[in-house]
Design a protein around this motif. Sequence first.
Motif, PDB file in Angstrom:
ATOM      1  N   ALA A   1       0.827  -1.205   0.000  1.00  0.00           N
ATOM      2  CA  ALA A   1       0.000   0.000   0.000  1.00  0.00           C
ATOM      3  C   ALA A   1       0.861   1.255   0.000  1.00  0.00           C
ATOM      4  O   ALA A   1       0.522   2.257  -0.631  1.00  0.00           O
ATOM      5  CB  ALA A   1      -0.925  -0.002   1.212  1.00  0.00           C
ATOM      6  N   LEU A   2       1.986   1.209   0.673  1.00  0.00           N
ATOM      7  CA  LEU A   2       2.842   2.388   0.753  1.00  0.00           C
ATOM      8  C   LEU A   2       3.803   2.524  -0.426  1.00  0.00           C
ATOM      9  O   LEU A   2       4.045   3.618  -0.920  1.00  0.00           O
ATOM     10  CB  LEU A   2       3.653   2.355   2.050  1.00  0.00           C
ATOM     11  N   PHE A   3       4.370   1.406  -0.875  1.00  0.00           N
ATOM     12  CA  PHE A   3       5.434   1.479  -1.872  1.00  0.00           C
ATOM     13  C   PHE A   3       5.019   1.079  -3.282  1.00  0.00           C
ATOM     14  O   PHE A   3       5.816   1.186  -4.204  1.00  0.00           O
ATOM     15  CB  PHE A   3       6.633   0.629  -1.413  1.00  0.00           C
ATOM     16  N   ALA A   4       3.794   0.610  -3.455  1.00  0.00           N
ATOM     17  CA  ALA A   4       3.364   0.197  -4.796  1.00  0.00           C
ATOM     18  C   ALA A   4       1.984   0.734  -5.142  1.00  0.00           C
ATOM     19  O   ALA A   4       1.315   0.212  -6.022  1.00  0.00           O
ATOM     20  CB  ALA A   4       3.376  -1.326  -4.897  1.00  0.00           C
ATOM     21  N   SER A   5       1.533   1.778  -4.447  1.00  0.00           N
ATOM     22  CA  SER A   5       0.190   2.299  -4.694  1.00  0.00           C
ATOM     23  C   SER A   5       0.120   3.055  -6.011  1.00  0.00           C
ATOM     24  O   SER A   5       1.125   3.475  -6.574  1.00  0.00           O
ATOM     25  CB  SER A   5      -0.224   3.226  -3.547  1.00  0.00           C
ATOM     26  N   SER A   6      -1.094   3.210  -6.493  1.00  0.00           N
ATOM     27  CA  SER A   6      -1.321   3.993  -7.702  1.00  0.00           C
ATOM     28  C   SER A   6      -2.542   4.870  -7.465  1.00  0.00           C
ATOM     29  O   SER A   6      -3.638   4.336  -7.275  1.00  0.00           O
ATOM     30  CB  SER A   6      -1.568   3.062  -8.888  1.00  0.00           C
TER      31      SER A   6
END
Length: 158
Positions: free
Chosen positions: A123-128
Amino acid sequence: MTNYCKKKTGAKLNGFAYKSNILANDFFFAGLAKLGLTNNTLGATVTTANVLQITGLNTLGVSMARIDYAPGGLNPPDTHPRATEIVFVLEGALDVGFVTTDNKLFSKTIKKPVAGTQRVAGALFASSPTVDDAVLTKAFQVGTEVVEKIKSKFAPKK
């Protein structure tokens, strides 16, 4: 163990009478294990578990709820000021929506366990759209290069 309050007698704290003789049973509630009736207008029943049912929760800011749905059932829109809501689907699928304080709607269909799990790292490092690097570097107190390295681990494989 910290003292807490109970509804019955004595001086009050958070609207509940202070209790000094804490028992293990003050932290137990079997109600969440019981199926709720869904043969009503909304096709849903909410079973709450808060300080009224689990007296040991007083002053801790913790509460839970179990919602049982009939097919097509509905839990009407509600609010949880300054609170967090976690949804876990045991069986079937559930359409869930959240509106933020700046009126942005987030919705998702959650299916039985695992499919609806939200992993914090992803959720923090791969969100869009992405979480801004400045927010991540400040929150984790690391340099931009560390944030970029972590983000690269979530990049789609080519």
